[in-house]
Design an enzyme around this catalytic site. Structure first.
Site, short mmCIF file in Angstrom:
data_model
loop_
_atom_site.label_atom_id
_atom_site.label_comp_id
_atom_site.label_asym_id
_atom_site.label_seq_id
_atom_site.Cartn_x
_atom_site.Cartn_y
_atom_site.Cartn_z
N LYS A 136 0.83 -1.21 0.00
CA LYS A 136 0.00 0.00 0.00
C LYS A 136 0.86 1.26 0.00
O LYS A 136 0.37 2.36 -0.25
CB LYS A 136 -0.95 -0.01 1.21
CG LYS A 136 -2.11 -0.98 1.01
CD LYS A 136 -3.11 -0.90 2.14
CE LYS A 136 -4.29 -1.83 1.88
NZ LYS A 136 -5.17 -1.91 3.05
N HIS B 144 -2.47 -12.67 -0.25
CA HIS B 144 -3.49 -12.63 0.81
C HIS B 144 -4.88 -12.21 0.31
O HIS B 144 -5.85 -12.29 1.05
CB HIS B 144 -3.04 -11.73 1.98
CG HIS B 144 -2.98 -10.27 1.68
ND1 HIS B 144 -1.95 -9.70 0.97
CD2 HIS B 144 -3.82 -9.24 1.99
CE1 HIS B 144 -2.15 -8.39 0.86
NE2 HIS B 144 -3.30 -8.09 1.48
N ASP C 291 -7.16 -11.59 8.44
CA ASP C 291 -7.26 -10.18 8.01
C ASP C 291 -8.73 -9.77 7.85
O ASP C 291 -9.14 -8.71 8.34
CB ASP C 291 -6.50 -10.02 6.67
CG ASP C 291 -6.38 -8.57 6.27
OD1 ASP C 291 -6.35 -7.70 7.16
OD2 ASP C 291 -6.29 -8.30 5.05
FE LIG Z 1 -4.31 -6.19 1.40
#
Ligand SMILES: [Fe+2]
Length: 533
Positions: free
Chosen positions: A390, A439, A468
């Site tokens: 990110k 992921h 997550d």
């Molecule tokens: Fe992610």
């Protein structure tokens, strides 16, 4: 200093040096040499006894054992393990009873160390040339020529050969122990350093018992050897392992530290006698001390034993340094991972608590799935960097409060690839790379970025995917409230087999069920009621 041994009450021998002549390494000094005389003539036995009455060799007298036949000699042999020399008649219960006895000892019992001397009164029954050629003996004597002085010379030279052979054997055993121990020292996992210290101490004690037999004096027994291993931490000694040594009283520490300083100043890495019966073995790396092994009740140290202990200490210090370097490397990796995780957090609205929770639950789920502690911890660390990509997503997209356009979502979907590119720079981040890249893959193959399916998705990524999503559901966001844990767990279960790996979901739910049962959380227990996970 107090050693929990009865020998502590016994003062060390006052008259002896702590260095023993190499020859005395065979057997305990003061023990007599054992000589077996095999003869059916009582006169010969009596004459032999008289001839060797005041015999001494290398500070030790002779103990004579007498047998009237080969059969009786074998009985004595099996009772007495340390016979150095046997004087054997040939003609006894049979014409070749003595020669058969030689064959039995050498070929069946396979004792190559005992010195065998044929002593015959009837050379016609066993000609010298024939016996020498066909039997593994060390000397052949005709009784008629064997005067008292010749017998003395013969026995003395046989004992010298025996002593030298035993010494070679002792050295061989000692070196074998050191060589065998060395590779094992490097095999201990870094989290088992206590086991390493315990093993190292046991091995050096065994080495001493082999290479430096304790001199017999009142109440000291070879089993009384004791010791401890300590490492130097900021100038202080930190005890790592002990055998038979009471650490409650510590005046020894000052003494050992002083000796370490001295050893370092002289560059001496060999064993140092620090007090009667106490020997210090410095563990040096690049001439600097990193620790020490101290042995107690070691009253005599042979030159060879000293050398073997030094070789062992060098191996031990290298292995210890290896541990330290590995631990340092691991620590550097862990710190680098944490820094990357923190860097990613700065780009996101999520807090540092998110990655901590993620790490903890990833570890718990991995352990529940049967992964080893080492693997589970690695996955836990890797999970912290799942969204590192990110960093490469523009804030205008990443932090946009409203709904994303299709194009913007495509930009978001690039973060796994960016994360993988960052983490591919170092081979130590292999699992973290797998997690960052995969992921957002889904068990049914509808995820991104590669559309991997089922077990094509690395296990660590399958675990982090579940953890997550769960953590996102139970966390409050600017655009949503936190879900109750029970609802989030039910949602995860709904995704089993489509979004998530069913095996991972089951393990994840089990960890929550265990926790709910411990806490008595009825709302969560309700989620599991009537179900087998
Ligand atoms: Fe992610």
């Amino acid at each position: 200093m107090k050693i929990i041994r009865k020998s502590m009450v016994t003062p060390p021998p006052q008259d002896s040096s702590l260095i023993v002549p190499e020859g005395d390494a065979v057997g305990r000094r003061g023990d007599p040499w054992t000589v077996l005389v095999v003869d059916d003539d009582p006169d010969i036995l009596a004459v032999t006894r008289i001839s060797l009455k005041d015999f001494h060799f290398s500070g030790r007298s002779v103990r004579l054992l007498c047998a009237g036949s080969a059969r009786e000699a074998l009985e004595i042999y099996h009772r007495e393990p340390e016979i150095a020399v046997a004087l054997i008649d040939v003609v006894m219960e049979t014409d070749d009873a003595g020669l058969r006895l030689v064959k039995t000892i050498r070929e069946e019992i396979k004792n190559q160390t005992i010195r065998l001397i044929i002593r015959t009164g009837q050379p016609g029954h066993a000609p010298e040339r024939f016996v020498i050629d066909n039997y593994d003996i060390d000397d052949y004597k005709d009784k008629t020529e064997l005067t008292s002085i010749k017998l003395y010379t013969t026995v003395r030279s046989a004992l010298k050969s025996y002593r030298d052979l035993k010494l070679i054997e002792t050295n061989r055993q000692g070196l074998e122990m050191v060589l065998k121990a060395a590779p094992g020292m490097y095999l201990h996992p870094v989290n088992e350093i206590q086991v390493f210290f315990k093993d190292a101490l046991s091995q050096v004690i065994r080495l001493c018992q082999t290479a430096c037999p304790i001199v017999r004096h009142a109440e000291v027994d070879p089993g009384d050897l004791c010791g401890f291993v300590a490492t130097l931490e900021s100038g202080d000694l930190k005890i790592r392992a002990t055998v038979g040594w009471d650490m409650r009283e510590q005046p020894w520490a000052k003494m050992v530290l002083a000796r370490i300083d001295k050893a370092t100043a002289t560059g001496c890495s060999s064993p140092v006698v620090i007090a009667p019966g106490q020997v210090m073995l410095p563990l040096l790396v690049h001439h600097k001390p990193i620790g020490v092994i101290v042995l107690g009740n070691l009253f005599h140290l042979t030159d060879n034993g000293r050398y073997l202990m030094e070789v062992f200490a060098i191996q031990c210090a290298s292995a210890l340094e290896n541990f330290r370097l590995y631990d340092e490397l691991e620590g550097a990796n862990r710190r680098a991972m944490r820094m990357l995780a923190v860097a990613a957090e700065f780009k996101d609205t999520e807090t540092g608590d998110h990655v901590k929770r993620l790490s903890r639950q990833t570890i718990e789920t991995a352990l529940e799935l049967g992964c080893s502690e080492e693997v589970a911890l690695e996955m836990g660390q890797a999970s912290m960097m799942h969204d590192i990509g990110k960093i490469g997503i523009p804030d205008a997209v990443l932090l946009k409060p409203g709904k994303l356009t299709d194009d913007e979502f495509e930009v978001i979907k690039s973060h796994p690839g960016i994360g993988a590119a960052i983490l591919s720079e170092d081979g130590n981040f292999k699992v973290a790379l797998q997690v960052a890249l995969s992921h957002h893959e889904r068990w049914d193959g509808t995820g991104y970025p590669s559309g991997l399916k089922g077990e094509e998705i690395p296990l660590a990524a399958r675990i982090v995917s579940v953890v997550d999503v769960f953590d996102a559901l139970v966390s409050a966001r600017p655009y949503k409230k936190a879900w109750p844990v029970a609802d989030a767990l039910a949602e995860i279960r709904r995704g089993s087999g489509s979004h998530f790996d069913p095996t991972v979901v089951a393990a994840f739910l089990r960890t929550h069920r265990h926790r709910a049962e411990i806490r008595g959380d009825d709302a969560i227990k309700e989620v599991f009621s009537g179900r087998t996970i």
